[in-house]
Design a protein around this motif. Structure first.
Motif, mmCIF file in Angstrom:
data_model
loop_
_atom_site.group_PDB
_atom_site.id
_atom_site.type_symbol
_atom_site.label_atom_id
_atom_site.label_comp_id
_atom_site.label_asym_id
_atom_site.label_seq_id
_atom_site.Cartn_x
_atom_site.Cartn_y
_atom_site.Cartn_z
ATOM 1 N N ARG A 180 -2.104 -0.529 6.340
ATOM 2 C CA ARG A 180 -3.461 -1.089 6.355
ATOM 3 C C ARG A 180 -3.421 -2.580 6.034
ATOM 4 O O ARG A 180 -4.090 -3.389 6.673
ATOM 5 N N ALA A 181 -2.627 -2.950 5.040
ATOM 6 C CA ALA A 181 -2.478 -4.365 4.700
ATOM 7 C C ALA A 181 -1.856 -5.129 5.863
ATOM 8 O O ALA A 181 -2.245 -6.267 6.154
ATOM 9 N N SER A 182 -0.919 -4.509 6.551
ATOM 10 C CA SER A 182 -0.302 -5.145 7.711
ATOM 11 C C SER A 182 -1.323 -5.380 8.820
ATOM 12 O O SER A 182 -1.352 -6.455 9.440
ATOM 13 N N ALA A 183 -2.173 -4.405 9.053
ATOM 14 C CA ALA A 183 -3.220 -4.559 10.076
ATOM 15 C C ALA A 183 -4.205 -5.655 9.682
ATOM 16 O O ALA A 183 -4.646 -6.447 10.530
ATOM 17 N N MET A 184 -4.549 -5.723 8.395
ATOM 18 C CA MET A 184 -5.461 -6.771 7.936
ATOM 19 C C MET A 184 -4.835 -8.148 8.124
ATOM 20 O O MET A 184 -5.514 -9.109 8.509
ATOM 21 N N LEU A 185 -3.532 -8.258 7.890
ATOM 22 C CA LEU A 185 -2.854 -9.530 8.089
ATOM 23 C C LEU A 185 -2.828 -9.923 9.564
ATOM 24 O O LEU A 185 -2.961 -11.105 9.901
ATOM 25 N N GLN A 186 -2.674 -8.943 10.444
ATOM 26 C CA GLN A 186 -2.692 -9.238 11.879
ATOM 27 C C GLN A 186 -4.050 -9.824 12.286
ATOM 28 O O GLN A 186 -4.123 -10.794 13.040
ATOM 29 N N VAL A 187 -5.121 -9.239 11.782
ATOM 30 C CA VAL A 187 -6.462 -9.746 12.088
ATOM 31 C C VAL A 187 -6.641 -11.147 11.511
ATOM 32 O O VAL A 187 -7.188 -12.049 12.168
ATOM 33 N N MET A 188 -6.161 -11.357 10.287
ATOM 34 C CA MET A 188 -6.287 -12.670 9.658
ATOM 35 C C MET A 188 -5.483 -13.725 10.409
ATOM 36 O O MET A 188 -5.888 -14.887 10.474
#
Length: 111
Positions: free
Chosen positions: A71-79
């Motif tokens: 989930r943190a990885s996906a949030m970083l991709q969006v950021m």
């Protein structure tokens, strides 16, 4: 400080003697394992002293590295898409390291 660093005298406004005593006390507590060396407050308790978005990138990167948090990885991709001016180098380096490890493991299983 909240990040585990000992703040300088200009920030703490302590006298030289008080600052030395403070540093000595903190170092002694660390050696006695009363205060860990890499101690950090919980996210909800900390107030970032830097750009809040960069602080979030750093914390999410730590979660990806330590807990393999997707989930943190996906949030970083969006950021990364939304805020390209932020520094994502630690996240990208870890992502590259994991990719090379996966490729090496796949090569071992093939041979």
């Amino acid at each position: 400080a909240d990040n585990g660093y000992i703040l300088p005298r200009r920030t703490t406004t302590l006298t030289l003697k008080q600052q030395r005593r403070l540093v000595k006390a903190v170092r002694t507590a660390q050696r006695m394992s009363l205060i860990p060396y890499q101690w950090r407050l919980q996210d909800y308790q900390a107030m970032p002293l830097m750009d809040p978005l960069q602080w979030m990138v750093d914390r999410l990167t730590d979660q990806v590295k330590e807990q393999k948090d997707r989930r943190a990885s996906a949030m970083l991709q969006v950021m990364m898409d939304r805020y390209p001016e932020l520094n994502f180098s630690r996240f990208l380096a870890d992502k590259k390291r994991l990719k090379t490890m996966a490729e090496e493991q796949a090569a071992r299983t093939d041979s």
